[in-house]
Design a protein around this motif. Sequence first.
Motif, mmCIF file in Angstrom:
data_model
loop_
_atom_site.group_PDB
_atom_site.id
_atom_site.type_symbol
_atom_site.label_atom_id
_atom_site.label_comp_id
_atom_site.label_asym_id
_atom_site.label_seq_id
_atom_site.Cartn_x
_atom_site.Cartn_y
_atom_site.Cartn_z
ATOM 1 N N MET A 1 0.854 -1.154 0.000
ATOM 2 C CA MET A 1 0.000 0.000 0.000
ATOM 3 C C MET A 1 0.913 1.232 0.000
ATOM 4 N N GLU A 2 0.729 2.101 -0.983
ATOM 5 C CA GLU A 2 1.524 3.330 -1.047
ATOM 6 C C GLU A 2 0.680 4.522 -0.664
ATOM 7 N N LEU A 3 1.189 5.284 0.281
ATOM 8 C CA LEU A 3 0.528 6.509 0.726
ATOM 9 C C LEU A 3 1.368 7.662 0.201
ATOM 10 N N ASP A 4 0.934 8.251 -0.920
ATOM 11 C CA ASP A 4 1.806 9.235 -1.568
ATOM 12 C C ASP A 4 1.092 10.441 -2.155
ATOM 13 N N SER A 5 -0.180 10.622 -1.892
ATOM 14 C CA SER A 5 -0.912 11.757 -2.450
ATOM 15 C C SER A 5 -0.481 13.057 -1.766
ATOM 16 N N LYS A 6 -0.418 14.102 -2.538
ATOM 17 C CA LYS A 6 -0.080 15.414 -1.975
ATOM 18 C C LYS A 6 -1.323 16.148 -1.462
ATOM 19 N N THR A 7 -2.499 15.587 -1.719
ATOM 20 C CA THR A 7 -3.730 16.278 -1.323
ATOM 21 C C THR A 7 -4.643 15.451 -0.424
ATOM 22 N N GLU A 8 -4.393 14.173 -0.275
ATOM 23 C CA GLU A 8 -5.287 13.298 0.481
ATOM 24 C C GLU A 8 -4.824 13.111 1.923
ATOM 25 N N LEU A 9 -5.793 12.837 2.784
ATOM 26 C CA LEU A 9 -5.529 12.400 4.152
ATOM 27 C C LEU A 9 -5.741 10.894 4.161
ATOM 28 N N TYR A 10 -4.776 10.157 4.657
ATOM 29 C CA TYR A 10 -4.896 8.702 4.711
ATOM 30 C C TYR A 10 -5.338 8.288 6.106
ATOM 31 N N TYR A 11 -6.414 7.530 6.151
ATOM 32 C CA TYR A 11 -6.965 7.053 7.411
ATOM 33 C C TYR A 11 -6.987 5.528 7.377
ATOM 34 N N LEU A 12 -6.216 4.923 8.262
ATOM 35 C CA LEU A 12 -6.210 3.468 8.406
ATOM 36 C C LEU A 12 -6.739 3.192 9.801
ATOM 37 N N GLY A 13 -7.929 2.639 9.861
ATOM 38 C CA GLY A 13 -8.404 2.486 11.214
ATOM 39 C C GLY A 13 -9.648 1.690 11.441
ATOM 40 N N HIS A 14 -10.023 1.800 12.696
ATOM 41 C CA HIS A 14 -11.163 1.140 13.305
ATOM 42 C C HIS A 14 -11.330 -0.294 12.824
ATOM 43 N N ASP A 15 -10.660 -1.137 13.579
ATOM 44 C CA ASP A 15 -10.720 -2.583 13.383
ATOM 45 C C ASP A 15 -9.997 -3.071 12.130
ATOM 46 N N LEU A 16 -9.149 -2.228 11.551
ATOM 47 C CA LEU A 16 -8.348 -2.647 10.403
ATOM 48 C C LEU A 16 -7.177 -3.487 10.889
ATOM 49 N N SER A 17 -6.947 -4.612 10.241
ATOM 50 C CA SER A 17 -5.758 -5.421 10.503
ATOM 51 C C SER A 17 -5.017 -5.599 9.193
ATOM 52 N N LEU A 18 -3.764 -5.223 9.181
ATOM 53 C CA LEU A 18 -2.902 -5.453 8.029
ATOM 54 C C LEU A 18 -1.879 -6.501 8.450
ATOM 55 N N ARG A 19 -1.768 -7.554 7.653
ATOM 56 C CA ARG A 19 -0.853 -8.632 7.969
ATOM 57 C C ARG A 19 0.003 -8.904 6.740
ATOM 58 N N ASP A 20 1.339 -8.983 6.976
ATOM 59 C CA ASP A 20 2.285 -9.290 5.903
ATOM 60 C C ASP A 20 2.169 -8.312 4.737
ATOM 61 N N CYS A 21 1.956 -7.040 5.038
ATOM 62 C CA CYS A 21 1.822 -5.997 4.019
ATOM 63 C C CYS A 21 3.064 -5.110 4.014
ATOM 64 N N THR A 22 3.229 -4.400 2.934
ATOM 65 C CA THR A 22 4.237 -3.349 2.871
ATOM 66 C C THR A 22 3.497 -2.025 2.814
ATOM 67 N N LEU A 23 3.818 -1.147 3.751
ATOM 68 C CA LEU A 23 3.210 0.175 3.823
ATOM 69 C C LEU A 23 4.297 1.185 3.487
ATOM 70 N N VAL A 24 4.160 1.847 2.346
ATOM 71 C CA VAL A 24 5.134 2.840 1.893
ATOM 72 C C VAL A 24 4.555 4.217 2.195
ATOM 73 N N ILE A 25 5.247 4.964 3.053
ATOM 74 C CA ILE A 25 4.753 6.266 3.493
ATOM 75 C C ILE A 25 5.582 7.365 2.839
ATOM 76 N N ARG A 26 4.910 8.204 2.055
ATOM 77 C CA ARG A 26 5.554 9.352 1.406
ATOM 78 C C ARG A 26 4.856 10.658 1.801
ATOM 79 N N VAL A 27 4.054 10.613 2.857
ATOM 80 C CA VAL A 27 3.283 11.790 3.271
ATOM 81 C C VAL A 27 3.748 12.249 4.648
ATOM 82 N N PRO A 28 3.497 13.519 4.981
ATOM 83 C CA PRO A 28 3.847 13.992 6.323
ATOM 84 C C PRO A 28 2.884 13.444 7.366
ATOM 85 N N ALA A 29 3.266 13.554 8.614
ATOM 86 C CA ALA A 29 2.458 13.043 9.725
ATOM 87 C C ALA A 29 1.050 13.617 9.715
#
Length: 187
Positions: A1-29
Amino acid sequence: MELDSKTELYYLGHDLSLRDCTLVIRVPAKALVISKAQLINCTIEAKRELKGYRWHSAILKGCRFSGAFSGCEFGRWPYAREPELGGIEDCDFSEARLEACVFMGCDARTLKFPSWPCFTLLDPVRRKDELLALQWPGTMRITVESFVEGPPETAAVTYFAPTVAKRTGTTPEAIRAVLDTLPGVIL
């Protein structure tokens, strides 16, 4: 999963489970929210420095981190509204560069920290007197005073020696000379 938009807010939550995934973060906190989620055996890559992110509402188990993280907080934060939603165990930061990162309410022995020029001080708050009694180079004592005043649940703090040296008017070698005399330090 790539998080790289310059305009979007990324929300990963509420009962989400990610297992054996790659999370690529290109956005600020400020563009990232991970809340009430579990990341299990995931690879987390910060492609740009992630500054000031609080992982308080994420359960991190067996994850591998790479990239630069500055001022981030991991684990079970005692002052969070729901501290039980955060946690960290069996994670590997050996490929990451950590600067002023704090690990709370966890067993730091289950974590693999990066090597020098990063350094990790274990159980710094309980070791306050020992750490403050040392002759630190430059103005590094101010940095030490800041992390020994944290909550008693602080399991570890990790810094990047070149950044600390620049900020405190000393050298990484002078910092290393003091650290080499201390138990409870991971270099």
